[in-house]
Design a protein around this motif. Structure first.
Motif, PDB file in Angstrom:
ATOM      1  N   ASP A   1       0.914  -1.219  -0.132  1.00 36.26           N
ATOM      2  CA  ASP A   1      -0.142   0.150   0.101  1.00 36.26           C
ATOM      3  C   ASP A   1       0.812   1.352   0.178  1.00 36.26           C
ATOM      4  OD1 ASP A   1      -2.285  -1.566  -0.216  1.00 36.26           O
ATOM      5  OD2 ASP A   1      -2.862  -1.232   2.026  1.00 36.26           O
ATOM      6  N   VAL A   2       2.013   1.180   0.796  1.00 39.79           N
ATOM      7  CA  VAL A   2       2.839   2.416   0.897  1.00 39.79           C
ATOM      8  C   VAL A   2       3.341   2.477  -0.398  1.00 39.79           C
ATOM      9  CG1 VAL A   2       4.680   3.490   1.898  1.00 39.79           C
ATOM     10  CG2 VAL A   2       2.921   2.418   3.339  1.00 39.79           C
ATOM     11  N   LEU A   3       4.041   1.458  -1.097  1.00 40.34           N
ATOM     12  CA  LEU A   3       4.594   1.593  -2.325  1.00 40.34           C
ATOM     13  C   LEU A   3       3.682   2.116  -3.325  1.00 40.34           C
ATOM     14  CD1 LEU A   3       6.888   1.025  -4.428  1.00 40.34           C
ATOM     15  CD2 LEU A   3       6.020  -1.219  -4.651  1.00 40.34           C
ATOM     16  N   HIS A   4       2.557   1.824  -3.343  1.00 39.45           N
ATOM     17  CA  HIS A   4       1.474   2.338  -4.376  1.00 39.45           C
ATOM     18  C   HIS A   4       1.134   3.819  -4.009  1.00 39.45           C
ATOM     19  CE1 HIS A   4       0.179  -1.944  -4.544  1.00 39.45           C
ATOM     20  NE2 HIS A   4       0.821  -1.883  -5.377  1.00 39.45           N
ATOM     21  N   VAL A   5       1.134   4.305  -2.857  1.00 32.01           N
ATOM     22  CA  VAL A   5       0.769   5.538  -2.724  1.00 32.01           C
ATOM     23  C   VAL A   5       1.920   6.500  -3.096  1.00 32.01           C
ATOM     24  CG1 VAL A   5       0.231   7.378  -1.002  1.00 32.01           C
ATOM     25  CG2 VAL A   5      -0.851   5.247  -0.844  1.00 32.01           C
ATOM     26  N   LEU A   6       3.283   5.919  -2.896  1.00 30.22           N
ATOM     27  CA  LEU A   6       4.451   6.608  -3.252  1.00 30.22           C
ATOM     28  C   LEU A   6       4.533   6.750  -4.942  1.00 30.22           C
ATOM     29  CD1 LEU A   6       7.002   5.134  -0.992  1.00 30.22           C
ATOM     30  CD2 LEU A   6       6.287   7.549  -1.049  1.00 30.22           C
ATOM     31  N   GLU A   7       4.249   5.588  -5.439  1.00 30.38           N
ATOM     32  CA  GLU A   7       3.910   5.880  -6.975  1.00 30.38           C
ATOM     33  C   GLU A   7       3.367   6.737  -7.515  1.00 30.38           C
ATOM     34  OE1 GLU A   7       5.186   0.862  -8.304  1.00 30.38           O
ATOM     35  OE2 GLU A   7       3.283   1.552  -7.552  1.00 30.38           O
ATOM     36  N   ASP A   8       2.028   6.729  -6.921  1.00 28.13           N
ATOM     37  CA  ASP A   8       1.078   7.858  -7.334  1.00 28.13           C
ATOM     38  C   ASP A   8       1.844   9.250  -7.094  1.00 28.13           C
ATOM     39  OD1 ASP A   8      -0.566   5.928  -8.105  1.00 28.13           O
ATOM     40  OD2 ASP A   8      -1.949   6.219  -6.119  1.00 28.13           O
ATOM     41  N   ILE A   9       2.389   9.237  -6.118  1.00 25.89           N
ATOM     42  CA  ILE A   9       2.884  10.820  -5.752  1.00 25.89           C
ATOM     43  C   ILE A   9       4.389  11.028  -6.709  1.00 25.89           C
ATOM     44  CG2 ILE A   9       4.148  12.129  -4.035  1.00 25.89           C
ATOM     45  CD1 ILE A   9       2.575  10.629  -1.861  1.00 25.89           C
ATOM     46  N   ASN A  10       5.211   9.843  -6.900  1.00 26.04           N
ATOM     47  CA  ASN A  10       6.249   9.823  -7.705  1.00 26.04           C
ATOM     48  C   ASN A  10       7.252  10.917  -7.302  1.00 26.04           C
ATOM     49  OD1 ASN A  10       8.199   9.013  -9.561  1.00 26.04           O
ATOM     50  ND2 ASN A  10       7.303  10.584 -11.233  1.00 26.04           N
ATOM     51  N   PRO A  11       7.512  11.028  -5.908  1.00 29.66           N
ATOM     52  CA  PRO A  11       8.494  11.911  -5.376  1.00 29.66           C
ATOM     53  C   PRO A  11      10.002  12.146  -5.833  1.00 29.66           C
ATOM     54  CG  PRO A  11       8.393  10.036  -4.044  1.00 29.66           C
ATOM     55  CD  PRO A  11       7.443   9.874  -4.823  1.00 29.66           C
ATOM     56  N   ASP A  12      10.575  13.197  -5.828  1.00 30.77           N
ATOM     57  CA  ASP A  12      11.929  13.280  -6.469  1.00 30.77           C
ATOM     58  C   ASP A  12      12.833  12.700  -5.477  1.00 30.77           C
ATOM     59  OD1 ASP A  12      11.539  14.652  -9.047  1.00 30.77           O
ATOM     60  OD2 ASP A  12      10.277  15.709  -7.973  1.00 30.77           O
ATOM     61  N   LEU A  13      12.259  12.890  -4.021  1.00 35.32           N
ATOM     62  CA  LEU A  13      13.391  12.415  -2.962  1.00 35.32           C
ATOM     63  C   LEU A  13      12.465  11.997  -1.947  1.00 35.32           C
ATOM     64  CD1 LEU A  13      16.404  12.534  -2.770  1.00 35.32           C
ATOM     65  CD2 LEU A  13      16.249  14.556  -1.495  1.00 35.32           C
ATOM     66  N   ILE A  14      12.524  10.804  -1.209  1.00 35.78           N
ATOM     67  CA  ILE A  14      12.241  10.501   0.057  1.00 35.78           C
ATOM     68  C   ILE A  14      13.157  10.549   1.014  1.00 35.78           C
ATOM     69  CG2 ILE A  14      11.131   8.359   1.262  1.00 35.78           C
ATOM     70  CD1 ILE A  14      10.549   7.318  -1.763  1.00 35.78           C
ATOM     71  N   VAL A  15      12.700  11.419   2.121  1.00 32.58           N
ATOM     72  CA  VAL A  15      13.454  11.869   3.152  1.00 32.58           C
ATOM     73  C   VAL A  15      13.040  11.037   4.644  1.00 32.58           C
ATOM     74  CG1 VAL A  15      14.413  13.711   4.595  1.00 32.58           C
ATOM     75  CG2 VAL A  15      14.240  14.098   2.333  1.00 32.58           C
ATOM     76  N   LEU A  16      13.981  10.386   5.082  1.00 34.69           N
ATOM     77  CA  LEU A  16      13.744   9.557   6.405  1.00 34.69           C
ATOM     78  C   LEU A  16      14.357  10.601   7.596  1.00 34.69           C
ATOM     79  CD1 LEU A  16      14.751   5.972   5.910  1.00 34.69           C
ATOM     80  CD2 LEU A  16      12.721   7.119   5.005  1.00 34.69           C
ATOM     81  N   ALA A  17      13.331  11.229   8.405  1.00 33.76           N
ATOM     82  CA  ALA A  17      13.866  12.114   9.569  1.00 33.76           C
ATOM     83  C   ALA A  17      13.332  11.606  10.772  1.00 33.76           C
ATOM     84  CB  ALA A  17      13.261  13.488   9.227  1.00 33.76           C
ATOM     85  N   GLY A  18      14.152  10.629  11.136  1.00 35.25           N
ATOM     86  CA  GLY A  18      13.747   9.929  12.701  1.00 35.25           C
ATOM     87  C   GLY A  18      12.512   8.879  12.341  1.00 35.25           C
ATOM     88  N   PHE A  19      12.868   8.157  11.174  1.00 34.47           N
ATOM     89  CA  PHE A  19      12.059   7.055  10.956  1.00 34.47           C
ATOM     90  C   PHE A  19      12.718   5.694  11.342  1.00 34.47           C
ATOM     91  CE2 PHE A  19      10.448   3.700   7.928  1.00 34.47           C
ATOM     92  CZ  PHE A  19       8.955   3.880   8.307  1.00 34.47           C
ATOM     93  N   MET A  20      11.904   4.905  12.348  1.00 32.49           N
ATOM     94  CA  MET A  20      12.738   3.860  13.006  1.00 32.49           C
ATOM     95  C   MET A  20      12.558   2.523  12.348  1.00 32.49           C
ATOM     96  SD  MET A  20      13.931   5.346  15.315  1.00 32.49           S
ATOM     97  CE  MET A  20      13.638   7.141  16.054  1.00 32.49           C
ATOM     98  N   TRP A  21      11.860   2.168  11.327  1.00 34.44           N
ATOM     99  CA  TRP A  21      11.853   1.012  10.532  1.00 34.44           C
ATOM    100  C   TRP A  21      12.623   0.816   9.600  1.00 34.44           C
ATOM    101  CZ3 TRP A  21       5.651   0.132  10.261  1.00 34.44           C
ATOM    102  CH2 TRP A  21       5.168  -0.052  11.620  1.00 34.44           C
ATOM    103  N   ILE A  22      13.264  -0.416   9.286  1.00 31.72           N
ATOM    104  CA  ILE A  22      14.061  -0.512   7.874  1.00 31.72           C
ATOM    105  C   ILE A  22      13.221  -0.374   6.773  1.00 31.72           C
ATOM    106  CG2 ILE A  22      13.937  -2.865   7.789  1.00 31.72           C
ATOM    107  CD1 ILE A  22      17.233  -2.642   7.578  1.00 31.72           C
ATOM    108  N   PHE A  23      13.853   0.311   5.685  1.00 29.51           N
ATOM    109  CA  PHE A  23      13.027   0.252   4.552  1.00 29.51           C
ATOM    110  C   PHE A  23      12.751  -0.712   3.839  1.00 29.51           C
ATOM    111  CE2 PHE A  23      11.224   4.214   1.826  1.00 29.51           C
ATOM    112  CZ  PHE A  23      10.754   4.786   2.979  1.00 29.51           C
ATOM    113  N   PRO A  24      11.777  -1.178   3.272  1.00 30.20           N
ATOM    114  CA  PRO A  24      11.477  -2.211   2.231  1.00 30.20           C
ATOM    115  C   PRO A  24      12.377  -2.199   0.957  1.00 30.20           C
ATOM    116  CG  PRO A  24       9.664  -1.273   2.246  1.00 30.20           C
ATOM    117  CD  PRO A  24      10.492  -0.485   3.185  1.00 30.20           C
ATOM    118  N   GLU A  25      12.548  -3.460   0.471  1.00 30.65           N
ATOM    119  CA  GLU A  25      13.403  -3.822  -0.680  1.00 30.65           C
ATOM    120  C   GLU A  25      12.533  -3.158  -2.061  1.00 30.65           C
ATOM    121  OE1 GLU A  25      15.483  -7.187  -2.977  1.00 30.65           O
ATOM    122  OE2 GLU A  25      15.685  -7.188  -0.997  1.00 30.65           O
TER     123      GLU A  25
END
Length: 199
Positions: free
Chosen positions: A74-98
């Protein structure tokens, strides 16, 4: 009301797990920029203060759970819709999925409150880092901004800034020094990365 994004404006998405002072600082920095803006803030904690900070600044605030990040895409699909130029982790505690790493190669950055490769890895975040540095009587600490890969805090380092650690420092006073470095440098490095992508 927020101004509609210009068609050429770069899009930033921020992930955070807690209070969100870094996220708020980044949002405000880019609200003054004609070239980029934070379009969404994601948090894995429904009660995280970062969601209210984003909402108060007219930025879309989204909460998700582990299943949405790691299993259902679900998170991937939302990100695909947004199509960001940069994803910024600012105090994010989980490992990012492959799957997200593969979809956005070279577009995901994190900030760590120590001078990597020291004091990085699973479990090393926030006050735990500062407490360990004080216990080990280190003479300096700082921040590391790095690209994200499949391992905690092991991606290529983009930028580091240092601060002295005095004998009088406590974990709390060291945290204040580190926050100052984060607030000063993180938005500037994000801006530089976006400028490079435009060239």
């Amino acid at each position: 009301m927020s101004t509609p994004a210009h068609i050429d404006q770069k899009k930033i998405v921020v992930f955070a797990s807690g209070s969100g002072t870094n996220a708020e600082n980044i949002i405000k920095f880019f609200q003054k920029s004609p070239n980029a803006s934070v379009v969404a803030v994601f948090s894995n904690k429904r009660s995280a203060k970062v969601l209210k900070r984003a909402h108060d600044l007219n930025v879309k605030a989204l909460h998700f759970d582990k299943d949405a990040l790691y299993n259902s895409y679900d998170v991937l699909h939302v990100l695909e819709d947004i199509n960001p130029d940069l994803i910024v982790l600012a105090g994010f505690m989980w490992i990012f999925p492959e799957d997200i790493l593969k979809k956005f190669p070279g577009k995901i950055v994190n900030i760590h409150p120590a001078l990597l490769p020291k004091y990085g890895g699973k479990g090393m975040y926030g006050m735990r880092v500062h407490e360990t540095i004080i216990q080990n009587k280190e003479k300096e600490s700082g921040i590391s901004i790095h690209f994200v890969n499949e391992n905690y805090d092991e991606g290529e380092i983009i930028f580091q800034a240092k601060t002295d650690v005095s004998e009088e420092d406590t974990p709390e006073s060291l945290a204040e020094k580190i926050h100052k470095l984060e607030y000063k440098h993180f938005p500037e490095i994000i801006q530089q990365l976006l400028q490079k992508k435009s060239q």
